[in-house]
Design an enzyme around this catalytic site. Structure first.
Site, mmCIF file in Angstrom:
data_model
loop_
_atom_site.group_PDB
_atom_site.id
_atom_site.type_symbol
_atom_site.label_atom_id
_atom_site.label_comp_id
_atom_site.label_asym_id
_atom_site.label_seq_id
_atom_site.Cartn_x
_atom_site.Cartn_y
_atom_site.Cartn_z
ATOM 1 N N GLU A 1 5.352 33.663 48.193
ATOM 2 C CA GLU A 1 4.220 33.051 47.906
ATOM 3 C C GLU A 1 2.843 34.031 48.382
ATOM 4 O O GLU A 1 1.869 33.785 47.415
ATOM 5 C CB GLU A 1 4.075 31.587 48.706
ATOM 6 N N ASP B 1 10.865 41.527 65.445
ATOM 7 C CA ASP B 1 11.777 41.773 66.787
ATOM 8 C C ASP B 1 13.011 40.901 66.833
ATOM 9 O O ASP B 1 12.809 39.749 66.559
ATOM 10 C CB ASP B 1 10.719 41.613 67.606
HETATM 11 C C1 GLC Z 1 13.147 44.554 70.917
HETATM 12 C C2 GLC Z 1 11.945 45.766 71.119
HETATM 13 C C3 GLC Z 1 11.771 46.095 72.540
HETATM 14 C C4 GLC Z 1 11.578 44.948 73.188
HETATM 15 C C5 GLC Z 1 12.997 43.770 72.872
HETATM 16 C C6 GLC Z 1 12.175 42.253 73.417
HETATM 17 O O1 GLC Z 1 14.265 45.159 70.866
HETATM 18 O O2 GLC Z 1 12.051 46.811 70.264
HETATM 19 O O3 GLC Z 1 10.868 46.876 72.978
HETATM 20 O O4 GLC Z 1 11.930 45.118 74.725
HETATM 21 O O5 GLC Z 1 12.928 43.520 71.665
HETATM 22 O O6 GLC Z 1 11.307 41.817 72.778
#
Ligand code: GLC
Length: 547
Positions: A260, A210
């Site tokens: 790893e 993310d």
């Molecule tokens: C990313 C995720 C989204 C979330 C954001 C903060 O863009 O896909 O759903 O709100 O990150 O974590």
């Protein structure tokens, strides 16, 4: 032009995989509490296997107050009780593997939840404490530090800083409940290396990472000239927190851990970046010692236009190829208006926001779905991997008329009720045409489902010739047989208005993006996204031909 993955690289599974994105909260509710769960996902494995997917990516399933749909993680090494237990996760992963389905988990390294024990300790520790150093705390500016430390704004609206009771401010690029971690702190680095090991030891095959481009912040914490503009990612703009060079060091650190683990576990592992950076910067994330792949949002945002599509596809293939990666196609996910809906909105290419938020009163839903089906044949014929967001195989539309009082996305509140947010693509899945919550569970569903779900439910499409579900099943099966090992892509350059066409060896993919019918090139018709009779390809229709 581009080389195909097959001719140049060993065909690792992730290079050509169909990855199905599961939003656990909305997939299937096995225990009847109105929220999807891990057991519900397990029960649907035969469905996913019949669909033909190679992998599933699970949105966050960790303990979380769910103030941003689970992207506010309170414990990275457990499963939220509302979704099940770690044993349920183990069992799901093992059974998925029995079905030849890999499992990708979602890793959220930019921020934790404010309920994470580190953040609780940081608040308790007070200003100057070592516990605060794992996050980004700063004194305020202005009289008595009563103003935020700088003018950075949150992606979800409002200031990116919130003041604590003792007067210090903490940074959150997203919701107030998502404090940003300090990636210059060795304990943060070590913690995430260990989390990578934890999930791969448990059986996971990969990670979707993310906000992969946001971990490092400009340490001067200077004001930016235009705070709203600093949230966009075009190259050359003033970015105090996106796409900074030092982030590549972290990518390399993680890749080393995965390498790893790969050697130790004897399984091929991968990580895919959610990196909202410019197409020019993206390949830097895809160098052989960084991410395996990264979502191609440039293509997701492409209007329904032949020349634009050809350009963006060519660029993406060439860029991924140049660094030995594989193109990664995606049209919908849990953050975007579903593409069956997007393609039915008039396209204003200058204003992506307008496209994302309506105006829905002029939506042509049938046209949108027709185009979405054609786009599926396009994506599945391209070299690279494709991510399918749950429900797109049913042709689901955005549920854009959810009442205000059910909206859950923090975007709604933080935008001061300007943007409804992303709930419309997160409405629980319809598995059956009737029954409580259309087979999602035995009770209701955490977001209301529209009555129209009865006609698009999986059971209503199962075995029905021409249904979107059967189109996906047929296309995914044929793709494996026809396209995965097909030679390089060569565009057909014949001037035909709004008709996109390419060959890969003896196979041809033709997408008529125009509204008018066009002549069908010679060849045996293998599959089409809508009925094709005689030698005419109707408007907004795609097909595969073999010569
Ligand atoms: C990313 C995720 C989204 C979330 C954001 C903060 O863009 O896909 O759903 O709100 O990150 O974590």
């Amino acid at each position: 032009m581009s080389r195909s993955a097959s001719s140049q690289q060993p065909l690792s599974w992730w290079r050509h995989a169909i990855v199905y994105q599961v939003y656990p909260r909305s997939f299937r509710d096995a225990n009847g509490d109105g929220t999807g769960d891990v057991e519900g996902i397990r029960l649907q494995l035969p469905y996913l296997s019949a669909l033909g997917v190679d992998a599933i990516w699970m949105n966050p399933w960790y303990p979380s107050p769910l103030l941003d749909g689970g992207y506010d993680v309170a414990d990275y090494r457990d499963i939220a009780p509302r979704f099940g237990t770690l044993d349920d996760a183990r069992r799901l992963i093992a059974e998925a593997h029995d079905h030849n389905i890999k499992v990708i988990v979602d890793l959220v390294p930019n921020h934790t939840s404010w309920e994470h024990e580190w953040f609780k300790a940081a608040l308790a520790g007070g200003p100057g404490s070592p516990e605060r150093e794992r996050y980004i705390f700063r004194p305020g500016s202005g009289p008595n530090g009563s103003l935020p430390p700088n003018n950075w704004v949150s992606v979800f609206g409002g200031s990116a800083w919130t003041q604590t009771e003792d007067g210090e401010w903490y940074l959150h690029l997203f919701d107030i409940s998502q404090p940003d971690l300090n990636w210059n702190h060795p304990a943060v680095r070590e913690e995430f290396r260990s989390i990578f090991r934890f999930w791969t030891d448990l059986g996971a095959d990969g990670f979707r990472v993310d906000v992969a481009h946001g971990l490092i912040k400009d340490q001067t914490f200077r004001d930016v000239d235009d705070p709203d503009k600093a949230l966009t990612v075009s190259i050359g703009d003033d970015h105090p927190h996106w796409d900074r060079d030092e982030v590549h060091e972290i990518n390399r650190e993680w890749r080393a851990v995965l390498n790893e683990q790969e050697a130790r576990l004897g399984r091929e592992l991968m990580m895919v970046a959610e990196a909202g950076v410019s197409p020019e910067s993206l390949p830097l994330y895809l160098r052989p010692d960084e991410y395996h792949q990264a979502f191609n949002f440039d293509f997701l945002e492409c209007p329904w236009d032949r020349d634009e599509m050809v350009d963006r596809i060519s660029d993406a293939i060439a860029r991924a190829d140049a660094v030995g990666s594989a193109s990664t196609w995606v049209l919908s996910n849990h953050d975007r208006v579903r593409h069956a809906t997007r393609y039915g909105l008039p396209v204003d290419t200058d204003n992506n926001e307008w496209l994302m938020h309506g105006p829905y009163e002029i939506l042509d839903a049938d046209l949108g779905l027709r185009r979405a089906r054609a786009a599926t044949l396009l994506l599945l014929a391209l070299p690279g991997s494709t991510y399918v967001y749950q429900g797109e195989e049913l042709g689901l539309h955005e549920v854009y008329d959810l009442p205000h009082d059910v909206l859950d996305d923090p975007v709604w509140a933080r935008s001061e009720h300007t943007f409804k947010g992303r709930d419309g693509c997160r409405v629980p899945m319809p598995w059956t045409a009737d029954g409580p919550s259309f087979g999602f569970g035995s009770a209701g569903s955490w977001l209301p489902q529209p009555a129209s779900f009865a006609t698009v439910a999986a059971s209503a499409q199962d075995g029905v010739t021409g249904s979107t579900l059967e189109l996906y099943r047929a296309a995914i099966a044929l793709r494996r047989e026809l396209w995965v090992n097909a030679p390089d892509l060569v565009w057909d350059n014949e001037e035909r208005n709004n008709v996109l066409s390419f060959t890969r060896g003896s196979l041809r993919c033709v997408i008529n993006l125009g509204d008018d019918a066009t002549d069908l090139p010679h060849g045996d018709l293998v599959l089409s996204s809508n009925d094709v009779t005689g030698s005419v390809l109707p408007g907004n229709t795609g097909c595969w031909l073999r010569s």
